[in-house]
Design a protein around this motif. Structure first.
Motif, PDB file in Angstrom:
ATOM      1  N   CYS A 151       0.846  -1.194   0.000  1.00  0.00           N
ATOM      2  CA  CYS A 151       0.000   0.000   0.000  1.00  0.00           C
ATOM      3  C   CYS A 151       0.880   1.243   0.000  1.00  0.00           C
ATOM      4  CB  CYS A 151      -0.946   0.010   1.201  1.00  0.00           C
ATOM      5  SG  CYS A 151      -0.104  -0.114   2.797  1.00  0.00           S
ATOM      6  N   VAL A 152       0.269   2.385  -0.261  1.00  0.00           N
ATOM      7  CA  VAL A 152       0.976   3.664  -0.285  1.00  0.00           C
ATOM      8  C   VAL A 152       0.207   4.657   0.582  1.00  0.00           C
ATOM      9  CG1 VAL A 152       1.910   3.248  -2.586  1.00  0.00           C
ATOM     10  CG2 VAL A 152      -0.256   4.463  -2.352  1.00  0.00           C
ATOM     11  N   SER A 153       0.891   5.703   0.998  1.00  0.00           N
ATOM     12  CA  SER A 153       0.248   6.685   1.874  1.00  0.00           C
ATOM     13  C   SER A 153      -0.566   7.694   1.069  1.00  0.00           C
ATOM     14  CB  SER A 153       1.297   7.430   2.702  1.00  0.00           C
ATOM     15  OG  SER A 153       1.902   8.457   1.946  1.00  0.00           O
ATOM     16  N   GLY A 154      -1.607   8.205   1.706  1.00  0.00           N
ATOM     17  CA  GLY A 154      -2.411   9.234   1.071  1.00  0.00           C
ATOM     18  C   GLY A 154      -1.619  10.506   0.826  1.00  0.00           C
ATOM     19  N   ASP A 155      -0.736  10.853   1.767  1.00  0.00           N
ATOM     20  CA  ASP A 155       0.057  12.074   1.621  1.00  0.00           C
ATOM     21  C   ASP A 155       0.966  11.989   0.391  1.00  0.00           C
ATOM     22  OD1 ASP A 155      -0.092  13.848   4.352  1.00  0.00           O
ATOM     23  OD2 ASP A 155      -0.434  11.720   4.726  1.00  0.00           O
ATOM     24  N   ASP A 156       1.656  10.843   0.229  1.00  0.00           N
ATOM     25  CA  ASP A 156       2.527  10.684  -0.937  1.00  0.00           C
ATOM     26  C   ASP A 156       1.720  10.689  -2.231  1.00  0.00           C
ATOM     27  OD1 ASP A 156       4.681  10.563   0.722  1.00  0.00           O
ATOM     28  OD2 ASP A 156       5.003   8.397   0.550  1.00  0.00           O
ATOM     29  N   SER A 157       0.568  10.032  -2.203  1.00  0.00           N
ATOM     30  CA  SER A 157      -0.277  10.001  -3.399  1.00  0.00           C
ATOM     31  C   SER A 157      -0.743  11.396  -3.787  1.00  0.00           C
ATOM     32  CB  SER A 157      -1.493   9.087  -3.166  1.00  0.00           C
ATOM     33  OG  SER A 157      -1.085   7.767  -2.904  1.00  0.00           O
ATOM     34  N   ALA A 158      -1.132  12.185  -2.801  1.00  0.00           N
ATOM     35  CA  ALA A 158      -1.589  13.548  -3.076  1.00  0.00           C
ATOM     36  C   ALA A 158      -0.464  14.406  -3.654  1.00  0.00           C
ATOM     37  CB  ALA A 158      -2.134  14.183  -1.800  1.00  0.00           C
ATOM     38  N   GLN A 159       0.768  14.188  -3.167  1.00  0.00           N
ATOM     39  CA  GLN A 159       1.911  14.944  -3.681  1.00  0.00           C
ATOM     40  C   GLN A 159       2.168  14.616  -5.148  1.00  0.00           C
ATOM     41  OE1 GLN A 159       2.570  17.573  -1.706  1.00  0.00           O
ATOM     42  NE2 GLN A 159       4.735  17.097  -1.448  1.00  0.00           N
ATOM     43  N   ILE A 160       2.117  13.337  -5.491  1.00  0.00           N
ATOM     44  CA  ILE A 160       2.332  12.951  -6.888  1.00  0.00           C
ATOM     45  C   ILE A 160       1.180  13.448  -7.752  1.00  0.00           C
ATOM     46  CG2 ILE A 160       2.435  10.973  -8.465  1.00  0.00           C
ATOM     47  CD1 ILE A 160       4.113   9.527  -6.433  1.00  0.00           C
ATOM     48  N   GLN A 161      -0.029  13.308  -7.244  1.00  0.00           N
ATOM     49  CA  GLN A 161      -1.203  13.779  -7.976  1.00  0.00           C
ATOM     50  C   GLN A 161      -1.078  15.269  -8.307  1.00  0.00           C
ATOM     51  OE1 GLN A 161      -5.140  14.075  -5.890  1.00  0.00           O
ATOM     52  NE2 GLN A 161      -5.551  12.247  -7.123  1.00  0.00           N
ATOM     53  N   ARG A 162      -0.565  16.029  -7.372  1.00  0.00           N
ATOM     54  CA  ARG A 162      -0.398  17.480  -7.573  1.00  0.00           C
ATOM     55  C   ARG A 162       0.620  17.772  -8.668  1.00  0.00           C
ATOM     56  NH1 ARG A 162       2.309  21.788  -4.019  1.00  0.00           N
ATOM     57  NH2 ARG A 162       0.965  23.611  -4.235  1.00  0.00           N
ATOM     58  N   SER A 163       1.613  16.880  -8.814  1.00  0.00           N
ATOM     59  CA  SER A 163       2.668  17.106  -9.794  1.00  0.00           C
ATOM     60  C   SER A 163       2.298  16.656 -11.205  1.00  0.00           C
ATOM     61  CB  SER A 163       3.943  16.372  -9.356  1.00  0.00           C
ATOM     62  OG  SER A 163       4.426  16.871  -8.127  1.00  0.00           O
ATOM     63  N   LEU A 164       1.248  15.851 -11.332  1.00  0.00           N
ATOM     64  CA  LEU A 164       0.912  15.304 -12.645  1.00  0.00           C
ATOM     65  C   LEU A 164       0.556  16.394 -13.658  1.00  0.00           C
ATOM     66  CD1 LEU A 164      -1.199  12.107 -11.824  1.00  0.00           C
ATOM     67  CD2 LEU A 164       1.218  12.265 -12.458  1.00  0.00           C
ATOM     68  N   ALA A 165      -0.024  17.488 -13.176  1.00  0.00           N
ATOM     69  CA  ALA A 165      -0.458  18.544 -14.100  1.00  0.00           C
ATOM     70  C   ALA A 165       0.716  19.144 -14.864  1.00  0.00           C
ATOM     71  CB  ALA A 165      -1.197  19.640 -13.329  1.00  0.00           C
ATOM     72  N   SER A 166       1.895  19.136 -14.264  1.00  0.00           N
ATOM     73  CA  SER A 166       3.053  19.741 -14.917  1.00  0.00           C
ATOM     74  C   SER A 166       3.999  18.706 -15.527  1.00  0.00           C
ATOM     75  CB  SER A 166       3.842  20.602 -13.907  1.00  0.00           C
ATOM     76  OG  SER A 166       4.391  19.787 -12.884  1.00  0.00           O
ATOM     77  N   MET A 167       3.672  17.415 -15.405  1.00  0.00           N
ATOM     78  CA  MET A 167       4.617  16.381 -15.822  1.00  0.00           C
ATOM     79  C   MET A 167       4.951  16.467 -17.309  1.00  0.00           C
ATOM     80  SD  MET A 167       4.551  12.220 -15.356  1.00  0.00           S
ATOM     81  CE  MET A 167       3.207  11.879 -16.491  1.00  0.00           C
ATOM     82  N   ARG A 168       3.947  16.624 -18.148  1.00  0.00           N
ATOM     83  CA  ARG A 168       4.194  16.656 -19.589  1.00  0.00           C
ATOM     84  C   ARG A 168       5.109  17.829 -19.960  1.00  0.00           C
ATOM     85  NH1 ARG A 168       1.670  13.971 -23.609  1.00  0.00           N
ATOM     86  NH2 ARG A 168       0.090  13.239 -22.128  1.00  0.00           N
ATOM     87  N   MET A 169       4.912  18.970 -19.335  1.00  0.00           N
ATOM     88  CA  MET A 169       5.750  20.136 -19.630  1.00  0.00           C
ATOM     89  C   MET A 169       7.172  19.935 -19.115  1.00  0.00           C
ATOM     90  SD  MET A 169       3.007  23.206 -18.882  1.00  0.00           S
ATOM     91  CE  MET A 169       2.307  22.407 -17.438  1.00  0.00           C
ATOM     92  N   ARG A 170       7.310  19.353 -17.921  1.00  0.00           N
ATOM     93  CA  ARG A 170       8.647  19.081 -17.389  1.00  0.00           C
ATOM     94  C   ARG A 170       9.377  18.070 -18.258  1.00  0.00           C
ATOM     95  NH1 ARG A 170       8.053  16.277 -13.301  1.00  0.00           N
ATOM     96  NH2 ARG A 170       5.840  16.336 -12.768  1.00  0.00           N
ATOM     97  N   TYR A 171       8.670  17.046 -18.673  1.00  0.00           N
ATOM     98  CA  TYR A 171       9.263  15.998 -19.511  1.00  0.00           C
ATOM     99  C   TYR A 171       9.770  16.589 -20.822  1.00  0.00           C
ATOM    100  CZ  TYR A 171       9.609  11.325 -21.661  1.00  0.00           C
ATOM    101  OH  TYR A 171      10.061  10.169 -22.260  1.00  0.00           O
ATOM    102  N   ALA A 172       8.944  17.430 -21.444  1.00  0.00           N
ATOM    103  CA  ALA A 172       9.326  18.041 -22.721  1.00  0.00           C
ATOM    104  C   ALA A 172      10.514  18.979 -22.544  1.00  0.00           C
ATOM    105  CB  ALA A 172       8.137  18.791 -23.316  1.00  0.00           C
ATOM    106  N   HIS A 173      10.516  19.755 -21.470  1.00  0.00           N
ATOM    107  CA  HIS A 173      11.621  20.692 -21.232  1.00  0.00           C
ATOM    108  C   HIS A 173      12.924  19.941 -21.001  1.00  0.00           C
ATOM    109  CE1 HIS A 173      13.772  24.213 -19.690  1.00  0.00           C
ATOM    110  NE2 HIS A 173      14.201  23.415 -18.706  1.00  0.00           N
ATOM    111  N   GLN A 174      12.882  18.906 -20.174  1.00  0.00           N
ATOM    112  CA  GLN A 174      14.099  18.148 -19.878  1.00  0.00           C
ATOM    113  C   GLN A 174      14.606  17.415 -21.120  1.00  0.00           C
ATOM    114  OE1 GLN A 174      12.066  16.581 -16.331  1.00  0.00           O
ATOM    115  NE2 GLN A 174      13.921  16.972 -15.171  1.00  0.00           N
ATOM    116  N   ALA A 175      13.689  16.929 -21.951  1.00  0.00           N
ATOM    117  CA  ALA A 175      14.094  16.269 -23.185  1.00  0.00           C
ATOM    118  C   ALA A 175      14.749  17.262 -24.152  1.00  0.00           C
ATOM    119  CB  ALA A 175      12.887  15.611 -23.844  1.00  0.00           C
ATOM    120  N   GLU A 176      14.185  18.458 -24.236  1.00  0.00           N
ATOM    121  CA  GLU A 176      14.748  19.480 -25.115  1.00  0.00           C
ATOM    122  C   GLU A 176      16.159  19.868 -24.664  1.00  0.00           C
ATOM    123  OE1 GLU A 176      13.753  24.062 -26.636  1.00  0.00           O
ATOM    124  OE2 GLU A 176      12.350  22.999 -25.328  1.00  0.00           O
TER     125      GLU A 176
END
Length: 397
Positions: free
Chosen positions: A243-268
Motif C-alpha cells: 500500500c501507499v500513503s495518502g500524503d505521498d499520493s496527493a503529492q504525486i497527484q499534484r505534480s501530474l499537471a506539470s509532468m508533460r511540460m517538465r518531460y518536454a523541457h528536460q528532453a529538449e
C-alpha cells in the motif's frame, strides 16, 4: 445521554461539510474506514471497482491517483506500490512459479535482475538473458512465462525492437512486462505502439521519477488493460499488504499537471547537451535514442510519438581514461550532483563500469567507463558550462 468531554470531542455532532469544490481533490488519510451499516460491511467484495474496506485496499486519494496513472499510460487498471522496485517485485511474485522461465534484457534495471536471481536460487525459477538489440536471441521454451522489456535501457539507452519482441512473445504465449519509467506514458503508448495496434500486457512505472518530479517521493505502479491480470495482481497486492500513503499520493497527484511540460523541457535540454557532447574529444560514444548512430534509433523513431525522449544521456569516455580520471571529472561537476534516479528538478550524474554490468557481448558499445547524465530543470547553457569546466580536469592524452 451526556458524554464525558473526551468522548464528545471524538464524537462531535457538529461537523464542517465534508466536500467542497477545489482545484486539488481532498486528501484522505485512513487505515480504518467506517462502514455506514452492516449491509455495507457484508455486501462488498475485494473485486469491487473501489473497495473501501481498509486503508491498504485504497482511499479516494489513492484510487484517484491510480486512475490518473492508468489514463496517462493508456491502460485501464492500476495498482500502486511503495516504490518502482516494489512494483517490479509484485509482477515477479504474481506471475512466476517454480520451474517457470523468465527472460530479461541484458541491459535490465539492475535491482530487477538481483531480485530475479534471488528467486532463481531460492524457488527454482529459470532466468534467461537476451540481447535487447537482437530479437533472435529471445528463444522462449514451453516453460517461458514472462519477458521483461526496457525502452530505452536505463543506463546504456538502447531502444529495442518492441514490435518484434512483443510479437514473438505473444506467439509463444509469454506475458510482456515493460519498465515504462523512461517513457513515462508520454513518449509512446505501451498498450498501442504500432500500426497493428500491438501492445504489452503490463507496464511498470517508477512514479518516483517524472510523476513525482521533486526527487522526494518513492512510489511505483503496475498498469494493465487486462482485467484478469489485474485481479491476479490485486490478490497478491492485498496478500502482501502492499500500500501507499495518502500524503505521498496527493503529492504525486499534484505534480501530474506539470509532468508533460517538465518531460518536454528536460528532453529538449538533453538534445542540446547531446549535440554538444558529441563534439567533445574525450567522449568516444554518446548514447541517446535520438542520436542516429545509437542502437535502436530507427525503432525509437518508429514507436515514440513525435520522437519524444526522456532527459537522460550517457557518455562512454575513451578507454585511456581510468576510473581515477572519471571520478575526478564527476567530482569536479558543480551543478550536476552525484546521485541515483532521474526526473527531478536537479541534474544528476552517475558513473558505471559496463564490464561489471553485462552478461552478453555488446558489440554496439565502445570500451570505457560510462557516465550517465540525468538532465534537470536548470538552463541547458549553464549545464553545458558545468560540463565544459569539469572536462578540463581530465588529464591530457
Amino acid at each position: 445521554m451526556k458524554n464525558n468531554a473526551q468522548t464528545e470531542l471524538l464524537h462531535a455532532e457538529r461537523k464542517a461539510p465534508q466536500y467542497i469544490s477545489t482545484v486539488q481533490p481532498p486528501l484522505f488519510r485512513a487505515s480504518t474506514i467506517i462502514f455506514q451499516n452492516t449491509d455495507a460491511l457484508f455486501n462488498r467484495h475485494w473485486s469491487d471497482p473501489y473497495d473501501y474496506s481498509y486503508g491498504t485496499h485504497g482511499t479516494p486519494t489513492t484510487f484517484t491517483l491510480s486512475d490518473q496513472i492508468a489514463q496517462i499510460e493508456g491502460g485501464k487498471y492500476c495498482l500502486l506500490a511503495p516504490s518502482g522496485l516494489s512494483a517490479i517485485n509484485l509482477v515477479n511474485s504474481c506471475f512466476l512459479s517454480h520451474g517457470d522461465e523468465v527472460w530479461v534484457a541484458d541491459n535490465i534495471y539492475g535491482p530487477n535482475m538481483h531480485h530475479l536471481r534471488h528467486l532463481e536460487s531460492r524457488y527454482g525459477i529459470s532466468v534467461k538473458v537476451y540481447n535487447p538489440m537482437d530479437v533472435e536471441s529471445f528463444q522462449p521454451s514451453k516453460r517461458a512465462k514472462l519477458i521483461w522489456l526496457e525502452a530505452a535501457g536505463s543506463v546504456t539507452l538502447e531502444f529495442p525492437d518492441l514490435v518484434g519482441l512483443v510479437n514473438k512473445a505473444k506467439t509463444a504465449h509469454v506475458l510482456t512486462a515493460l519498465d515504462n519509467t523512461w517513457g513515462a506514458g508520454l513518449a509512446f503508448n505501451a498498450f498501442d505502439f504500432s500500426e497493428q495496434h500491438l501492445g504489452v500486457d503490463l507496464t511498470i512505472h517508477a512514479l518516483t521519477k517524472y510523476p513525482s518530479g521533486g526527487a522526494d517521493i518513492l512510489m511505483g505502479s503496475v498498469v494493465t488493460q487486462n482485467k484478469e491480470l489485474y485481479q491476479q495482481l490485486f490478490q497478491i497486492h492485498a496478500l502482501q499488504g502492499i500500500c501507499v500513503s495518502g500524503d505521498d499520493s496527493a503529492q504525486i497527484q499534484r505534480s501530474l499537471a506539470s509532468m508533460r511540460m517538465r518531460y518536454a523541457h528536460q528532453a529538449e535540454s538533453t538534445l542540446k547537451i547531446l549535440n554538444w557532447l558529441q563534439q567533445q574529444e574525450p567522449c568516444v560514444q554518446v548514447l541517446h535514442p535520438a542520436a542516429p548512430d545509437s542502437a535502436g534509433h530507427s525503432y525509437w523513431k518508429e514507436v515514440c510519438s513525435s520522437a519524444q525522449s526522456a532527459g537522460l544521456v550517457s557518455v562512454i569516455f575513451k578507454a585511456a581514461y581510468d576510473l581515477t580520471a572519471i571520478r575526478k571529472f564527476c567530482d569536479s561537476l558543480q551543478l550536476f550532483k552525484l546521485g541515483f534516479s532521474w526526473g527531478g528538478p536537479i541534474s544528476l550524474v552517475m558513473l558505471y563500469q559496463l564490464n561489471e554490468m553485462r552478461t552478453l557481448e555488446s558489440d554496439h558499445l565502445q570500451s570505457g567507463i560510462l557516465v550517465r547524465f540525468c538532465i534537470g530543470l536548470e538552463h541547458a547553457d549553464d549545464l553545458i558550462a558545468d560540463l565544459k569546466q569539469a572536462l578540463q580536469h581530465l588529464p591530457l592524452l
